[in-house]
Write a protein that holds these residues in place. Structure first.
Motif, PDB file in Angstrom:
ATOM      1  N   GLY A 164       0.813  -1.207   0.000  1.00 50.41           N
ATOM      2  CA  GLY A 164       0.000   0.000   0.000  1.00 50.41           C
ATOM      3  C   GLY A 164       0.847   1.257   0.000  1.00 50.41           C
ATOM      4  O   GLY A 164       1.832   1.374  -0.732  1.00 50.41           O
ATOM      5  N   SER A 165       0.440   2.212   0.831  1.00 56.42           N
ATOM      6  CA  SER A 165       1.171   3.477   0.950  1.00 56.42           C
ATOM      7  C   SER A 165       2.027   3.526   2.212  1.00 56.42           C
ATOM      8  O   SER A 165       2.419   4.605   2.678  1.00 56.42           O
ATOM      9  N   SER A 166       2.338   2.339   2.751  1.00 60.86           N
ATOM     10  CA  SER A 166       3.142   2.280   3.976  1.00 60.86           C
ATOM     11  C   SER A 166       4.521   2.889   3.770  1.00 60.86           C
ATOM     12  O   SER A 166       5.084   3.484   4.691  1.00 60.86           O
ATOM     13  N   GLY A 167       5.078   2.733   2.559  1.00 62.97           N
ATOM     14  CA  GLY A 167       6.406   3.290   2.287  1.00 62.97           C
ATOM     15  C   GLY A 167       6.416   4.802   2.380  1.00 62.97           C
ATOM     16  O   GLY A 167       7.325   5.399   2.967  1.00 62.97           O
ATOM     17  N   LYS A 222      -6.093   3.822   7.155  1.00 64.19           N
ATOM     18  CA  LYS A 222      -5.901   5.273   7.226  1.00 64.19           C
ATOM     19  C   LYS A 222      -4.605   5.675   6.524  1.00 64.19           C
ATOM     20  O   LYS A 222      -4.552   6.690   5.820  1.00 64.19           O
ATOM     21  N   ILE A 223      -3.549   4.872   6.733  1.00 63.82           N
ATOM     22  CA  ILE A 223      -2.273   5.138   6.053  1.00 63.82           C
ATOM     23  C   ILE A 223      -2.471   5.121   4.546  1.00 63.82           C
ATOM     24  O   ILE A 223      -2.055   6.045   3.840  1.00 63.82           O
ATOM     25  N   ASN A 224      -3.128   4.079   4.052  1.00 71.07           N
ATOM     26  CA  ASN A 224      -3.321   3.952   2.599  1.00 71.07           C
ATOM     27  C   ASN A 224      -4.190   5.077   2.048  1.00 71.07           C
ATOM     28  O   ASN A 224      -3.965   5.554   0.929  1.00 71.07           O
ATOM     29  N   HIS A 225      -5.162   5.508   2.830  1.00 71.25           N
ATOM     30  CA  HIS A 225      -6.057   6.586   2.366  1.00 71.25           C
ATOM     31  C   HIS A 225      -5.310   7.915   2.281  1.00 71.25           C
ATOM     32  O   HIS A 225      -5.296   8.565   1.227  1.00 71.25           O
ATOM     33  N   HIS A 226      -4.677   8.319   3.354  1.00 72.64           N
ATOM     34  CA  HIS A 226      -4.057   9.649   3.396  1.00 72.64           C
ATOM     35  C   HIS A 226      -2.743   9.710   2.603  1.00 72.64           C
ATOM     36  O   HIS A 226      -2.489  10.699   1.913  1.00 72.64           O
ATOM     37  N   PHE A 227      -1.921   8.670   2.699  1.00 76.45           N
ATOM     38  CA  PHE A 227      -0.580   8.729   2.115  1.00 76.45           C
ATOM     39  C   PHE A 227      -0.540   8.363   0.636  1.00 76.45           C
ATOM     40  O   PHE A 227       0.525   8.333   0.031  1.00 76.45           O
ATOM     41  N   SER A 228      -1.727   8.126   0.057  1.00 75.58           N
ATOM     42  CA  SER A 228      -1.799   7.942  -1.394  1.00 75.58           C
ATOM     43  C   SER A 228      -2.121   9.261  -2.090  1.00 75.58           C
ATOM     44  O   SER A 228      -2.240   9.308  -3.320  1.00 75.58           O
ATOM     45  N   ALA A 236      -3.577  18.196   3.866  1.00 79.64           N
ATOM     46  CA  ALA A 236      -4.965  18.683   3.884  1.00 79.64           C
ATOM     47  C   ALA A 236      -5.917  17.538   4.209  1.00 79.64           C
ATOM     48  O   ALA A 236      -6.893  17.713   4.954  1.00 79.64           O
ATOM     49  N   SER A 237      -5.621  16.360   3.679  1.00 84.09           N
ATOM     50  CA  SER A 237      -6.439  15.171   3.949  1.00 84.09           C
ATOM     51  C   SER A 237      -6.399  14.817   5.435  1.00 84.09           C
ATOM     52  O   SER A 237      -7.429  14.550   6.062  1.00 84.09           O
ATOM     53  N   LEU A 238      -5.203  14.850   6.025  1.00 84.53           N
ATOM     54  CA  LEU A 238      -5.068  14.584   7.465  1.00 84.53           C
ATOM     55  C   LEU A 238      -5.784  15.656   8.283  1.00 84.53           C
ATOM     56  O   LEU A 238      -6.451  15.358   9.276  1.00 84.53           O
ATOM     57  N   ALA A 239      -5.639  16.911   7.857  1.00 81.05           N
ATOM     58  CA  ALA A 239      -6.242  18.024   8.601  1.00 81.05           C
ATOM     59  C   ALA A 239      -7.764  17.911   8.640  1.00 81.05           C
ATOM     60  O   ALA A 239      -8.410  18.333   9.607  1.00 81.05           O
ATOM     61  N   ALA A 240      -8.340  17.329   7.581  1.00 80.79           N
ATOM     62  CA  ALA A 240      -9.798  17.212   7.489  1.00 80.79           C
ATOM     63  C   ALA A 240     -10.338  16.001   8.240  1.00 80.79           C
ATOM     64  O   ALA A 240     -11.556  15.802   8.306  1.00 80.79           O
ATOM     65  N   ASP A 241      -9.440  15.201   8.792  1.00 78.70           N
ATOM     66  CA  ASP A 241      -9.825  13.967   9.490  1.00 78.70           C
ATOM     67  C   ASP A 241      -9.682  14.195  10.996  1.00 78.70           C
ATOM     68  O   ASP A 241      -8.588  14.442  11.498  1.00 78.70           O
ATOM     69  N   ALA A 242     -10.793  14.106  11.718  1.00 75.99           N
ATOM     70  CA  ALA A 242     -10.784  14.387  13.162  1.00 75.99           C
ATOM     71  C   ALA A 242     -10.185  13.258  13.996  1.00 75.99           C
ATOM     72  O   ALA A 242      -9.963  13.424  15.197  1.00 75.99           O
ATOM     73  N   ASP A 243      -9.909  12.129  13.348  1.00 74.48           N
ATOM     74  CA  ASP A 243      -9.358  10.976  14.074  1.00 74.48           C
ATOM     75  C   ASP A 243      -8.045  11.368  14.772  1.00 74.48           C
ATOM     76  O   ASP A 243      -7.191  12.035  14.173  1.00 74.48           O
ATOM     77  N   PRO A 244      -7.860  10.974  16.045  1.00 66.54           N
ATOM     78  CA  PRO A 244      -6.622  11.331  16.770  1.00 66.54           C
ATOM     79  C   PRO A 244      -5.358  10.871  16.044  1.00 66.54           C
ATOM     80  O   PRO A 244      -4.332  11.569  16.079  1.00 66.54           O
ATOM     81  N   TRP A 245      -5.420   9.707  15.392  1.00 65.55           N
ATOM     82  CA  TRP A 245      -4.252   9.227  14.641  1.00 65.55           C
ATOM     83  C   TRP A 245      -3.885  10.211  13.537  1.00 65.55           C
ATOM     84  O   TRP A 245      -2.716  10.565  13.368  1.00 65.55           O
TER      85      TRP A 245
END
Length: 368
Positions: A166-169, A239-245, A254-263
């Protein structure tokens, strides 16, 4: 069987039967690599690749009484800082010879086993990821933390991180996240788990036991292998695959900023501390490397590291500034230029990927 070495005891070598045993012996510096150590490792592996009496190689890090283990914490970053400010040509030699060593390990024709106990970061990943058997323990701490000093995950990091699922790298490259044994094995950065309490017996067998074949050397480890602990970051994989792709660092943040999840919020805070320019370079590096051979990736990384110190020479370098803040002045307040991802100029990023050498003159032209 043991060629002459130059690091004055920082690389300790033993031969037992068919086994060549290498101990990185700079424990007070977490076995960080100096240029002399890189040269010694290269000398040994080149000689042993051609020596029929040596059928397997093991590399480990020396420990310190009462202190946590360290395999190898990377390259000597204070040397990078001093050499960059002094215009010392040894800086270029360090990276050329280190990357050639990384390639040699990946191509080594005999079992090469890395006992990755404790800290395994940066250059430590470079001398372990090419191993035929990557042994991790409950104390293993793997990371490519270079963006923390305004650098990028080098030593073949583009190659091995881009091959994580995935986008783990991208996640590991941009954040510098430290992972343990369970995640290392899940992500393809470790092969087998051994409890650290078993290591003394394994090392003693390597030193004094009867080692008459490569198969026996490998079996010395495998007979003590155990089930790895659960991967700590498994729950975050989606979450990694969603944001880091995301297509760019700005879009990713911006994707992380829009996600209220603590991670997501804690990951965003980590990225806000990194060099915006070097995060953009790193994202491009990992994505280009997915389609590259190891040799081509290392040539690209040699171009990148040249530009890290020469596009903006001396103190203007993001890398020099990052090392200053972390390891020299230790104020942990690097002044990145530009200061935000929105200010990163794509043309500035693109300059890093233009080789300063013609193909026939590249310092790593001989890698195949």
């Amino acid at each position: 069987m043991i060629p002459s070495l130059q690091s004055e005891g920082l690389v300790v070598v033993e031969v037992n039967g068919c086994l060549g045993l290498i101990t990185l012996n700079r424990p007070q510096a977490l076995n960080a690599l100096s240029l002399a150590m890189i040269r010694d490792l290269t000398t040994l592996l080149t000689a042993w690749a051609a020596d029929a009496r040596i059928q397997a190689v093991v590399v480990l890090g020396a420990g310190r009484e009462g202190k946590p283990a360290a395999f190898c914490a990377g390259g000597d970053i204070r040397f990078f800082h001093q050499a960059a400010l002094a215009g010392d040509p040894a800086l270029g030699a360090f990276f050329t010879e280190e990357y050639a060593l990384n390639h040699l390990i990946h191509q080594f024709p005999k079992p090469y086993i890395a006992l990755m106990d404790g800290v395994v970061m940066g250059g430590g990943m470079g001398i372990s990821q090419g191993a035929k058997l990557r042994v991790v323990t409950e104390h293993s701490k793997l990371a490519m933390p270079e963006t923390n000093i305004g650098l990028f995950p080098d030593v073949g990091g583009g190659y091995f991180l881009s091959r994580c699922p995935g986008s783990s790298g991208e996640w590991l490259a941009l954040t510098g996240q430290v992972i343990g044994a369970g995640d290392a094995i899940e992500l393809g950065l470790g092969d087998v788990f051994v409890k650290s309490s078993e290591l003394p017996a394994i090392i003693e067998a390597f030193r004094t036991g009867h080692q008459d074949s490569a198969e026996h050397v490998v079996a010395t480890v495998m007979e003590r292998a155990d089930l790895a602990p659960d991967a700590e970051h498994w729950e975050s994989r989606k979450k990694i695959n969603h944001h880091f792709s995301a297509p760019s660092v700005a879009a990713l943040m911006a994707s992380l900023a829009a996600d209220a999840d603590p991670w997501a919020q804690s990951t965003l805070e980590v990225l806000k501390k990194r060099s915006p320019l070097m995060m953009a370079v790193t994202l491009e590096q990992v994505r280009r490397a997915r389609g590259m051979s190891l040799a081509d990736d290392l040539r690209m990384e040699r171009d990148l590291v040249h530009h890290c110190f020469h596009l903006r020479p001396g103190a203007a370098s993001e890398t020099v500034e990052g090392i200053r803040a972390l390891a020299v002045d230790k104020d942990h307040a690097p002044k990145w230029n530009p200061a935000s991802v929105e200010q990163v100029d794509a043309a500035e990023v693109a300059k890093f990927f233009v080789s300063p050498w013609a193909a026939g003159e590249h310092p790593l032209r001989s890698l195949s």
